[in-house]
Design a protein around this motif. Structure first.
Motif, PDB file in Angstrom:
ATOM      1  N   GLU A  73      -1.168   1.816   6.739  1.00 40.04           N
ATOM      2  CA  GLU A  73      -0.858   2.920   5.749  1.00 40.04           C
ATOM      3  C   GLU A  73      -2.067   3.079   4.898  1.00 40.04           C
ATOM      4  N   GLY A  74      -2.026   4.553   4.430  1.00 40.16           N
ATOM      5  CA  GLY A  74      -3.167   4.969   3.888  1.00 40.16           C
ATOM      6  C   GLY A  74      -3.083   4.822   2.368  1.00 40.16           C
ATOM      7  N   LEU A  75      -3.974   4.841   1.669  1.00 44.84           N
ATOM      8  CA  LEU A  75      -4.078   5.002   0.151  1.00 44.84           C
ATOM      9  C   LEU A  75      -4.707   6.152  -0.200  1.00 44.84           C
TER      10      LEU A  75
ATOM     11  N   PHE B  98       2.888   6.051  -2.691  1.00 41.92           N
ATOM     12  CA  PHE B  98       3.801   7.059  -2.951  1.00 41.92           C
ATOM     13  C   PHE B  98       4.526   7.015  -4.114  1.00 41.92           C
ATOM     14  N   VAL B  99       4.503   5.809  -4.800  1.00 42.67           N
ATOM     15  CA  VAL B  99       5.224   5.395  -5.881  1.00 42.67           C
ATOM     16  C   VAL B  99       4.319   5.263  -7.120  1.00 42.67           C
ATOM     17  N   LEU B 100       3.508   4.088  -7.103  1.00 47.10           N
ATOM     18  CA  LEU B 100       2.839   3.827  -8.319  1.00 47.10           C
ATOM     19  C   LEU B 100       2.035   4.554  -8.828  1.00 47.10           C
TER      20      LEU B 100
ATOM     21  N   ALA C 286      12.013   7.872  -1.055  1.00 46.46           N
ATOM     22  CA  ALA C 286      12.837   7.383   0.152  1.00 46.46           C
ATOM     23  C   ALA C 286      12.212   6.122   0.690  1.00 46.46           C
ATOM     24  N   TRP C 287      12.989   5.155   0.426  1.00 47.11           N
ATOM     25  CA  TRP C 287      12.566   3.724   0.610  1.00 47.11           C
ATOM     26  C   TRP C 287      12.354   3.281   1.981  1.00 47.11           C
TER      27      TRP C 287
ATOM     28  N   VAL D 118       0.649  -1.348   0.111  1.00 49.87           N
ATOM     29  CA  VAL D 118      -0.191  -0.031  -0.119  1.00 49.87           C
ATOM     30  C   VAL D 118       1.037   1.164   0.025  1.00 49.87           C
ATOM     31  N   ALA D 119       1.881   1.199   0.898  1.00 51.00           N
ATOM     32  CA  ALA D 119       2.784   2.323   0.871  1.00 51.00           C
ATOM     33  C   ALA D 119       3.408   2.498  -0.575  1.00 51.00           C
TER      34      ALA D 119
END
Lengths: 449, 336
Positions: free
Chosen positions: B160-162, B13-15, B284-285, B8-9
């Protein structure tokens, strides 16, 4: 008008523009020697930049739109040479940073060696990737710690490594900035070598995009690597090769001489400083112009133009096109670097946030096109004329707006809108000038012979 | 659970951001690639064309908003979009008539056209400054989120929020429609086919009676539409600032070249390649790694490969690698 009369007349015209600016107050002229010298100094720097671009495009047909990057590298050289080293920074992490950078360079060299020396196959690709990835993490590990240590040292004042100026009072060693000019050229030349090695030989518009990208990256590095250039916190108080106004004003001999000329000390000291810069810059411009003229007239210059006009034929004659391109790309970029160092010296500060491609890359192109690509005198003329126009467009626009809306009341909406827009006249005017020149006089004011 | 959180994170933040950004870049790169294919030069004015189209759209959006005309939960800018496209098309056709046609008639070499497009870039940049100034403008309205992070957390019980911003969803939908229309046009209609023929072999196309001026006009119209849509979507998703649009030139060119200049499919692929690499390399991973790795292995720092300020370096590096190893791009574009 014959060709031989053209250049002297146009230069006389430009000189008249600057003299009018200095002496009369009619129309858009301010009648101040101070302003005129200020414009002149930047015009001299711009002329050097235009000479550099002219070397690349006019002599060799190389399409470099990364001038901004080389100019900024020149500016960085001024900081690295003429600023004092930050106390304790080298001991804290400076050497570690250098080690990190060396590791990074070694990684890239190793990867290139693996790619060129090993036999083709999956092993080669895997090994190259392994070197790159492993090297990257090693580099970051060493480098980041050094950076953190350096940036921790008194970040409000320094936080960077500083330069090589080891005089007791670093301001006393202002002559170091003059040393920084050729060093700026060297820095720019080094960057140009790396870019040229990878991007030359590509089609012209690919080279353009590659140089555009490099310039953006150089600016990004200057903005973010605080240990090197203090980033957006700017480096201020760079020493100068000319005296400080305050010192002049405190010097009784100078005040007396100024009084003889009928000038008050403040004005006299400002003029003296600006005049000093103008002399220094003129000297540099003349040297570079002389070298460029010699190069243009030499067999080397003829070969360059032959390559520009027909690469295939030149190659058939046994000329090494790629090597010559690399050579002149480096030379032209170095000239831009020298100009950048001069500009930072003039400003007395390095402000990475103010480098804009439209101002530092494309405006230089306008200068060269207006002046005449392939003609060194043309490039210099273009530098003077276009810089003068760039500065004067605003008063000119205000005058035009006044003329158009003069009959309207002060608070008329249309009038206020027009007056607002005047501030944005510059880019528009430059674009129109460039398009008109390209259309009606594509060879410029002083065409190549 | 940790694994789900990590996914989810990653998506949040990326996809999702990278997909929206990729769609915007793809639309921009399509415009560059079409001009390259038909008019045969790299148009440096493209970023500022996008800025101009967006400016007109914003003006109409403000006008609609002031009249109280809205588009329900959707941003009003979508209503204004056709007018923006129209304004941009008028500008481009005017430019072609006044500037580019002369050099076409002269059969000028491409690099001259590139320099001319630099002049056009100055003029457009100045125009946008005249009209709307240099400041950041926000013009998004309507529903902000389709799924908000809080709703997602309470619905799924994950840590985690989406969040899915409506602008991101709109970007994808509009981009998909635009691309579908473009490909339908290029492959199914007579004009579209003549455009492709013209791009493949100019002399042959002229011999078979294709009117070059018509092809060029249609190209500019399509480019105006693509540029305005790309610019407006980017502005809705982030914000509108003229200088940012100028800077978009680099990733857009990188996308077009990576895909292969002159190849529409390549432009789309290139857009996503550039967008994903930019976002993934500057992300930032730490958070994702924190969920996936056992505690002892979790990274101390941000685990960020490059700071976000270097995102230009990413598109540039990809560009150089592709040029060195596959100069025609991923999808066999033109190269000399």
């Amino acid at each position: 008008m014959t060709q031989s009369m053209r250049a002297p007349l146009l230069f006389a015209f430009v000189a008249a523009l600057f003299l009018l600016e200095a002496t009369t107050q009619v129309w858009i002229f301010s009648g101040s020697w101070n302003t005129a010298l200020g414009i002149l100094n930047m015009a001299l720097v711009s002329a050097v930049m235009a000479l550099g671009v002219n070397l690349q495009w006019g002599f060799a047909g190389l399409f470099n739109v990364g001038v901004m990057g080389f100019v900024a590298l020149g500016g960085l050289a001024t900081v690295l040479v003429a600023m004092p080293p930050s106390p304790g920074a080298w001991a804290a992490g400076g050497y570690q940073i250098v080690l990190g950078l060396l590791l990074g360079a070694a990684t890239i060299v190793g990867a290139i060696l693996a790619w060129t020396r090993l036999p083709r196959g999956r092993m080669r690709t895997a090994l190259m990737l392994a070197i790159l990835v492993g090297g990257f993490f090693l580099y970051r590990w060493v480098f980041d710690a050094g950076v953190a240590a350096v940036e921790d040292i008194n970040p409000a004042v320094t936080g960077n490594l500083g330069g090589l100026n080891s005089c007791g009072d670093y301001r006393a060693c202002g002559w170091l900035t003059i040393i920084a000019w050729p060093v700026g050229g060297l820095l720019a030349a080094g960057a140009a070598w790396i870019i040229g090695k990878t991007a030359l030989g590509l089609r012209s518009d690919y080279l353009a995009i590659a140089t555009l990208g490099i310039a953006e990256i150089v600016i990004a590095v200057l903005k973010n690597e605080d240990w090197l250039s203090r980033g957006v916190k700017n480096v201020i108080g760079i020493p100068r090769p000319v005296p400080y106004e305050v010192d002049l004003q405190n010097d009784p001999a100078f005040v007396a001489r100024a009084a003889d000329l009928g000038l008050e000390p403040t004005m006299a000291s400002t003029l003296y400083v600006k005049f000093g810069y103008a002399l220094l810059f003129t000297a540099v411009l003349i040297v570079i112009l002389w070298l460029a003229q010699k190069a243009l007239a030499s067999p080397w210059g003829r070969m360059m133009r032959a390559i520009r006009d027909n690469e295939t034929a030149a190659e058939a004659m046994g000329k090494d096109v790629k090597a010559r391109h690399l050579q002149i790309f480096i030379l032209g970029s170095a000239v831009c670097g020298v100009a950048g160092a001069m500009m930072t010296t003039l400003d007395g500060q390095l402000t990475p946030g103010t480098y804009q491609p439209l101002r530092f890359t494309f405006l230089v192109w306008v200068m060269m096109i207006v002046g005449g690509s392939g003609n060194n005198y043309g490039a210099v003329l273009g530098g003077f004329l276009v810089w003068w126009l760039w500065v004067q467009v605003e008063p000119l626009g205000a005058w035009l707006a006044e003329l158009v809306t003069g009959g309207l009341a002060e608070d008329n909406a249309f009038r206020m809108r027009i007056m607002d827009a005047v501030a944005h006249m510059r880019l528009f005017t430059m674009g129109v000038v460039m398009l008109l020149m390209l259309r009606f006089a594509p060879r410029g004011l002083l065409p190549e012979r | 659970m940790d694994f789900l959180n990590a996914i989810v994170a990653l998506a949040n933040f990326v996809l999702i951001p990278a997909t929206a950004y990729g769609a915007q870049l793809a639309l921009g790169a399509l415009g560059v690639t079409l001009i390259y294919g038909i008019l045969r030069f790299s148009n440096f004015a493209h970023g500022d064309t996008m800025a101009f189209g967006t400016t007109v759209t914003i003006l109409f959006t403000w006008w609609f908003q002031s009249m109280g005309v809205g588009f329900g939960p959707l941003p009003t800018a979508l209503l204004a979009l056709p007018f923006g496209i129209l304004g941009c098309a008028l500008l481009l056709l005017g430019t072609d008539r006044v500037v580019f046609r002369f050099y076409r008639a002269q059969k000028a070499v491409p690099v001259i056209l590139v320099i001319v497009s630099m002049g056009v870039m100055f003029v457009y940049n100045g125009l946008v400054r005249f009209i709307i100034g240099v400041d950041t403008q926000r013009f998004a309205d309507g529903e902000r989120f389709i799924i908000s992070a809080r709703d997602f957390k309470s619905a799924t019980g994950l840590d985690e929020g989406l969040a899915l911003k409506s602008t991101q969803a709109i970007t994808l939908v509009v981009a998909a429609i635009a691309v579908a229309l473009l490909f339908w046009f290029l492959t199914r209609t007579r004009t579209g086919k003549s455009m492709r023929a013209f791009s493949d072999n100019e002399d042959l196309a002229l011999l078979s009676g294709i009117n070059p001026e018509k092809v060029v006009t249609v190209t500019w119209l399509i480019v105006a539409a693509l540029a305005t849509i790309a610019g407006t979507l980017y502005g809705l998703d982030k914000s509108f600032k003229p200088f940012t649009y100028f800077q978009l030139l680099l990733p857009i060119f990188a996308a077009a070249i990576v895909g292969g200049l002159g190849s529409p499919v390549g432009a789309i692929a290139g857009g996503f390649v550039i967008a994903y690499s930019e976002v993934m390399i500057t992300y930032a991973w730490k958070k994702v790694a924190g969920y996936l790795l056992p505690e002892s292995l979790a990274p101390d720092g941000l685990a960020q490969l490059l700071s976000t300020d270097y995102k230009f370096a990413v598109s540039f590096a990809i560009l150089v690698v592709v040029l060195l190893f596959k100069p025609t791009g991923l999808f066999k574009g033109k190269s000399a």
